[in-house]
Design an enzyme around this catalytic site. Sequence first.
Site, PDB file in Angstrom:
ATOM      1  N   LEU A  57      40.285  37.034  39.990  1.00  0.00           N
ATOM      2  CA  LEU A  57      40.808  37.498  41.269  1.00  0.00           C
ATOM      3  C   LEU A  57      41.912  38.552  41.088  1.00  0.00           C
ATOM      4  O   LEU A  57      42.896  38.317  40.384  1.00  0.00           O
ATOM      5  CB  LEU A  57      41.358  36.290  42.047  1.00  0.00           C
ATOM      6  CG  LEU A  57      41.766  36.596  43.489  1.00  0.00           C
ATOM      7  CD1 LEU A  57      40.581  36.979  44.335  1.00  0.00           C
ATOM      8  CD2 LEU A  57      42.507  35.409  44.093  1.00  0.00           C
ATOM      9  N   ASP A  58      41.750  39.693  41.717  1.00  0.00           N
ATOM     10  CA  ASP A  58      42.752  40.771  41.714  1.00  0.00           C
ATOM     11  C   ASP A  58      43.016  41.345  40.328  1.00  0.00           C
ATOM     12  O   ASP A  58      44.050  41.977  40.095  1.00  0.00           O
ATOM     13  CB  ASP A  58      44.091  40.298  42.330  1.00  0.00           C
ATOM     14  CG  ASP A  58      43.928  39.816  43.766  1.00  0.00           C
ATOM     15  OD1 ASP A  58      42.975  40.275  44.426  1.00  0.00           O
ATOM     16  OD2 ASP A  58      44.729  38.994  44.217  1.00  0.00           O
ATOM     17  N   GLN A  59      42.090  41.112  39.387  1.00  0.00           N
ATOM     18  CA  GLN A  59      42.301  41.596  38.021  1.00  0.00           C
ATOM     19  C   GLN A  59      41.313  42.684  37.629  1.00  0.00           C
ATOM     20  O   GLN A  59      41.342  43.159  36.499  1.00  0.00           O
ATOM     21  CB  GLN A  59      42.154  40.424  37.022  1.00  0.00           C
ATOM     22  CG  GLN A  59      43.121  39.285  37.249  1.00  0.00           C
ATOM     23  CD  GLN A  59      44.553  39.681  36.956  1.00  0.00           C
ATOM     24  OE1 GLN A  59      44.811  40.480  36.069  1.00  0.00           O
ATOM     25  NE2 GLN A  59      45.493  39.161  37.737  1.00  0.00           N
TER      26      GLN A  59
END
Lengths: 284, 284, 284, 284
Positions: free
Chosen positions: A227-229
């Site tokens: 997530l969000d990486q």
Amino acid sequence: MKKQSAILFLSCEDRKGIVAEITHFITMYEGNILNCDQHYDESGMFFMRVEWDLTDFAIPQKKIESAFEPIAIKFEMDWRLEFSTRQAKMAILVSKYDHCLYELILKNRAGEHNGEIKLIISNHEDCRPIAEYFNIPFYCFPVTKDTKTEVEKQEIALLRKEKIDLVVLARYMQILSGSFIEAFPRKIINIHHSFLPAFVGAKPYHQAFSRGVKLIGATSHYVTEDLDQGPIIAQDVARVNHRDNVSDLVEKGRNLEKNVLSRGVRLHLEHKVLVFGNKTIVFD
Amino acid sequence: MKKQSAILFLSCEDRKGIVAEITHFITMYEGNILNCDQHYDESGMFFMRVEWDLTDFAIPQKKIESAFEPIAIKFEMDWRLEFSTRQAKMAILVSKYDHCLYELILKNRAGEHNGEIKLIISNHEDCRPIAEYFNIPFYCFPVTKDTKTEVEKQEIALLRKEKIDLVVLARYMQILSGSFIEAFPRKIINIHHSFLPAFVGAKPYHQAFSRGVKLIGATSHYVTEDLDQGPIIAQDVARVNHRDNVSDLVEKGRNLEKNVLSRGVRLHLEHKVLVFGNKTIVFD
Amino acid sequence: MKKQSAILFLSCEDRKGIVAEITHFITMYEGNILNCDQHYDESGMFFMRVEWDLTDFAIPQKKIESAFEPIAIKFEMDWRLEFSTRQAKMAILVSKYDHCLYELILKNRAGEHNGEIKLIISNHEDCRPIAEYFNIPFYCFPVTKDTKTEVEKQEIALLRKEKIDLVVLARYMQILSGSFIEAFPRKIINIHHSFLPAFVGAKPYHQAFSRGVKLIGATSHYVTEDLDQGPIIAQDVARVNHRDNVSDLVEKGRNLEKNVLSRGVRLHLEHKVLVFGNKTIVFD
Amino acid sequence: MKKQSAILFLSCEDRKGIVAEITHFITMYEGNILNCDQHYDESGMFFMRVEWDLTDFAIPQKKIESAFEPIAIKFEMDWRLEFSTRQAKMAILVSKYDHCLYELILKNRAGEHNGEIKLIISNHEDCRPIAEYFNIPFYCFPVTKDTKTEVEKQEIALLRKEKIDLVVLARYMQILSGSFIEAFPRKIINIHHSFLPAFVGAKPYHQAFSRGVKLIGATSHYVTEDLDQGPIIAQDVARVNHRDNVSDLVEKGRNLEKNVLSRGVRLHLEHKVLVFGNKTIVFD
């Protein structure tokens, strides 16, 4: 801009003669090179994006790949070929906030985005009138914890049926499962409403407010399972101060979000982004 | 700019009549208000910064505090009084990188910073010639793990002896102990070479490179015992791309660092910063 | 934000006691001051914007002006009073380009602009469907050299009938006559697609291209009889390079135009702009 | 960065095969291409900058020009060859303001500028101590209306004797004559303290103040005989508001000036600027 052109992306270990061999190949068949960008990283990798005019090119579009393949094999390239005239088929996933959706539709209609918005998917009905006004098919898939897996299957089936090349999460407030992401590798672009990696996860404006930052940001990135990486395509920031409460940050953030998402989508659609590992090379 | 003025900072619970009572106090004694800023936060706190010309002010500087005190008590204010003509005495702590040191000295000499650089402290000899050229006393205190506590005691003693009001860490590569920080509460400004809270801690440019961000940042903040968590005064960012390796980021970062540190120091010296909790209110 | 508040703007020659007298007036009648900004220019003029909560204010809205008048006379003020709850009635004038129109409508609907779009006027039919979709009355007044004077009369009559407070030129490609401008003094905001005063007049992107600038700009300003010379409210710029031809500048400029116009309109609607001579004081 | 490389700049009418022929030439002699940028303008001109590693290049540096000449003749190129290892010899001309001078010296010492500052010329004595501190020869040539022609002759003679490649006007407050400029074509970089073409000529900050702009700018450009009309290399802007009087603009402008001049000089020294007509192509 409107020239019919081919765009070749490649990466391989750096060796002498790669540029010369590729440009020779293009010239030999009467292609006129429009852009030719390279990049070398410190680990010894070589990256290239070359675009050439197809007007007088002697090889028909469908046969360019097989004609080029021997060079790719010789240099052990990881490569792909794109065509400027082929319009990507896009799907937009949205929840209730409509500012990013409007921006994408308006940029598209203004001819600034080289793609076709085939459909809009939402877990709410709110944006249906927008879709109808602009004559874009709208599909509402309400999601609950229990139905999520089943709903995603239907969504994936729909996206495949419509041969979607690019999925844009325009403030879509559902976390996609690993299976969904795997079905569209490097083909899902999300907007995160912070300057990543600051304020990962939920409620980034609340986090920014409580930390007392003097700038807020937005980040468009490819979606990966972390997530969000995922690889970052575009980022921008705006100034805030102590007078801004959380709802002011939300409001200032809207402009950032729509501009940064629109920019990320545009770079993708113009075939300017090469993903390598967890980073992007943006040939801009 | 050069007017002799008083600056009153205060915070208290919001009630009617605070502004009127304070401005009445100033006017009654023939003070001309130059600036008057307020801020209300959502928890019901009131913040104010008011500056007035002392030219015709009927109360002598030394007696303003006691004259104002009854109002402060009435509204249960947290408050302080500053004078524009009183130059802060600054100490700069530096290691080997000299770009922030030069910037602070040059801004000071250009009259852009309202303070006096009384001395420079370093754990290395490298910057001594700069200090000598600009006629600023230079003290070298080499630090090892074993001597750190003892060295800090000497440094604190020196800073106290010189009546230092503001300690600026201009890329000083030592982490200050809690005792040092307690000795100068809200009087130590640091430059962190990232857009906090992204990339806390060591080697932020390496972290930024490996995350593939498209912007790098710098943050000036008051130093508290939580590393890189103190109240933020100023932040800025600069664009980077895939062509920038770590050393390019370091180089691009230098301009950011010196500008953001200089801006933070300037706001402090101009008495424009009010710290409340872990945030700053910058009346700018 | 949604508090019912009064906003007083004033300018006069600087004298002691103005701030105190005004804040005393407000407090005496149980008004709670929300914001209080001053500005002094070097010629000795004093400018002030003060906003106070009307919740417990003892004077009814309609009588505040007459209650305040004695103070205004005493200090020979030029002044005006606004109310946060009174929504400005806006008219948008547009030609064929719709990006600024969309931005204004969407900001309005998102609640970011404190006004009501009463009507849209155009010299072309192109934007009618947009008006219809958003349920805003649309009037088409085709303009030729011969009919211009007559058409403007009809437009002025319509704007007056609808009690329009603010006319926004959202890329309206007609130059307004002096009579039109006089009919709405300081009530017409235009977007000029350059960084004024660079590239005054027609085709600023062509001018920018031929000069080889590295930044393009946009400027929102009040319209006066001197073309492109009115008081500037907001400006911004974007980076360009040699790869951008005129049509790329046009495209990059669209984002600038809509953002800068929207920002100018917003500042006006939030009663934050004071015009003095040919300049604005933006209390932001 | 520190690789020994050759940089070839060229412009000619666009034809097929140029890129291929040049890259073939480089590869044939075992050169490894590091960067290869092209640009096409709409009039049909082709521009290119190609840089290659000389480590294994089979042609010695001195003979590359003659080896390449046949290709240049074939395509009727306007071209030049540079070498990364050859440090440009710089002269800085300065009057009394020292901020740009310090910036250039400090960037140079930090290794960020690929050149050698051979000497400083001034019409005043003020900056002599700076030159002495950094061990740079300093020449003072006071200028009056009567002596200007004679003084310029001496300056030109000095610059020629020292084989100066680049003359930087670091806030030098004298207008150079046509003969001086002709002596160093495209080799003089100036900083103008406005966003050109706004505020050409004298006292741009006064002009900006009186126009009430919301942004001020700075422009670095090559000097031509038309004052402030030469090809622009770099520009930047900073926000200002009504609180800034002329001296605040001057102060805010200093950071802009030094950064924009330093950036222009750096791009020139890194052989990234191609001048064509009155514009620059910056291969960055």
